[in-house]
Design a protein around this motif. Structure first.
Motif, short mmCIF file in Angstrom:
data_model
loop_
_atom_site.label_atom_id
_atom_site.label_comp_id
_atom_site.label_asym_id
_atom_site.label_seq_id
_atom_site.Cartn_x
_atom_site.Cartn_y
_atom_site.Cartn_z
N TRP A 23 0.85 -1.20 0.00
CA TRP A 23 0.00 0.00 0.00
C TRP A 23 0.88 1.24 0.00
O TRP A 23 1.87 1.30 0.73
CB TRP A 23 -0.89 0.03 1.24
CG TRP A 23 -2.17 -0.72 1.07
CD1 TRP A 23 -2.43 -1.97 1.52
CD2 TRP A 23 -3.35 -0.27 0.42
NE1 TRP A 23 -3.72 -2.33 1.18
CE2 TRP A 23 -4.31 -1.31 0.51
CE3 TRP A 23 -3.71 0.91 -0.23
CZ2 TRP A 23 -5.58 -1.20 -0.02
CZ3 TRP A 23 -4.98 1.02 -0.77
CH2 TRP A 23 -5.91 -0.03 -0.66
N GLY A 24 0.52 2.24 -0.81
CA GLY A 24 1.19 3.54 -0.80
C GLY A 24 2.07 3.77 -2.01
O GLY A 24 2.34 2.87 -2.80
N ASN A 53 -22.25 8.64 6.76
CA ASN A 53 -22.79 7.31 6.46
C ASN A 53 -21.75 6.28 6.87
O ASN A 53 -20.55 6.56 6.90
CB ASN A 53 -23.07 7.16 4.96
CG ASN A 53 -24.17 8.06 4.49
OD1 ASN A 53 -24.98 8.55 5.27
ND2 ASN A 53 -24.21 8.29 3.18
N GLY A 54 -22.19 5.07 7.14
CA GLY A 54 -21.26 4.00 7.51
C GLY A 54 -20.45 3.49 6.34
O GLY A 54 -19.27 3.19 6.46
N GLY A 55 -21.08 3.37 5.17
CA GLY A 55 -20.39 2.85 4.00
C GLY A 55 -19.89 3.96 3.10
O GLY A 55 -20.40 5.08 3.13
N ARG A 56 -18.88 3.63 2.32
CA ARG A 56 -18.36 4.63 1.38
C ARG A 56 -17.63 3.94 0.23
O ARG A 56 -17.25 2.77 0.32
CB ARG A 56 -17.45 5.61 2.07
CG ARG A 56 -16.19 5.04 2.67
CD ARG A 56 -15.50 6.15 3.44
NE ARG A 56 -14.14 5.88 3.77
CZ ARG A 56 -13.70 5.65 5.00
NH1 ARG A 56 -14.55 5.61 6.00
NH2 ARG A 56 -12.43 5.45 5.24
N HIS A 57 -17.42 4.70 -0.84
CA HIS A 57 -16.67 4.24 -2.01
C HIS A 57 -15.28 4.87 -1.97
O HIS A 57 -15.17 6.10 -1.99
CB HIS A 57 -17.36 4.63 -3.32
CG HIS A 57 -18.52 3.77 -3.65
ND1 HIS A 57 -19.82 4.14 -3.35
CD2 HIS A 57 -18.59 2.56 -4.24
CE1 HIS A 57 -20.63 3.18 -3.77
NE2 HIS A 57 -19.92 2.22 -4.31
N THR A 58 -14.26 4.06 -1.93
CA THR A 58 -12.88 4.54 -1.97
C THR A 58 -12.30 4.18 -3.33
O THR A 58 -12.40 3.03 -3.77
CB THR A 58 -12.04 3.88 -0.85
OG1 THR A 58 -12.62 4.23 0.41
CG2 THR A 58 -10.60 4.34 -0.88
N ARG A 59 -11.72 5.18 -4.00
CA ARG A 59 -11.08 4.93 -5.30
C ARG A 59 -9.63 4.52 -5.05
O ARG A 59 -8.88 5.24 -4.38
CB ARG A 59 -11.14 6.15 -6.21
CG ARG A 59 -10.55 5.86 -7.60
CD ARG A 59 -10.81 6.98 -8.58
NE ARG A 59 -12.22 7.15 -8.85
CZ ARG A 59 -12.92 6.45 -9.75
NH1 ARG A 59 -12.33 5.51 -10.45
NH2 ARG A 59 -14.20 6.70 -9.94
N VAL A 60 -9.26 3.35 -5.58
CA VAL A 60 -7.93 2.79 -5.38
C VAL A 60 -7.30 2.53 -6.74
O VAL A 60 -7.92 1.93 -7.62
CB VAL A 60 -8.00 1.47 -4.58
CG1 VAL A 60 -6.63 0.81 -4.47
CG2 VAL A 60 -8.58 1.72 -3.19
N GLN A 61 -6.06 2.97 -6.91
CA GLN A 61 -5.30 2.63 -8.11
C GLN A 61 -4.54 1.35 -7.80
O GLN A 61 -3.83 1.27 -6.80
CB GLN A 61 -4.32 3.75 -8.46
CG GLN A 61 -3.47 3.44 -9.68
CD GLN A 61 -2.54 4.58 -10.02
OE1 GLN A 61 -2.90 5.75 -9.89
NE2 GLN A 61 -1.32 4.26 -10.42
N ALA A 62 -4.70 0.35 -8.65
CA ALA A 62 -4.04 -0.94 -8.47
C ALA A 62 -3.06 -1.15 -9.62
O ALA A 62 -3.48 -1.27 -10.77
CB ALA A 62 -5.07 -2.06 -8.44
#
Length: 128
Positions: A23-24, A53-62
């Motif tokens: 990660w990072g 809100n409890g849930g969320r969308h996180t954008r991750v570059q893989a």
């Protein structure tokens, strides 16, 4: 209870989709190819008048990095169906992750050419 990053790393390693997950932006010196580099691009926290809100969308570059194109592509091809299946790991609930890509972003480095298949992942998650 784990955070999203720890739970997602555990999920990917357990599946065998990638032999190493970092990660990072800074990869530890000497990390052997192949590996998967994950970077949080954005992590909005939607809310309402009573709080977040409890849930969320996180954008991750893989970024799937390997010595061969086939190896980098196989890693990216394994990630998409794995992360599309909702699951709960160590107190983190994952919904269906949406994927865009991969893009072929291979590059010359001081150590030679590195094949890089890059995916944008929209990861829905919440702590349970």
């Amino acid at each position: 209870m784990a955070d999203m990053q720890t739970a997602m790393r555990k999920r990917i390693l357990a599946s065998g989709a990638a032999p190493r997950v970092v990660w990072g932006r800074k990869v530890p010196q000497g990390t052997a190819l192949p590996y998967l580099q994950l970077i949080v691009v954005s992590d909005p926290r939607p809310g309402h008048l009573k709080g977040y809100n409890g849930g969320r969308h996180t954008r991750v570059q893989a970024d799937c990095k390997a010595e061969s194109y086939a190896e980098a592509k196989a890693m990216s091809d394994a990630l998409v169906p794995l992360l599309a299946v909702p699951t709960t790991i160590d107190g983190v609930k994952f919904g269906r992750t949406k994927a865009e890509g991969p893009q072929d972003l291979g590059e010359d480095t001081a150590a030679g050419f590195v094949h890089r298949m890059s995916l944008d992942l929209l990861v829905w998650h919440r702590s349970v």
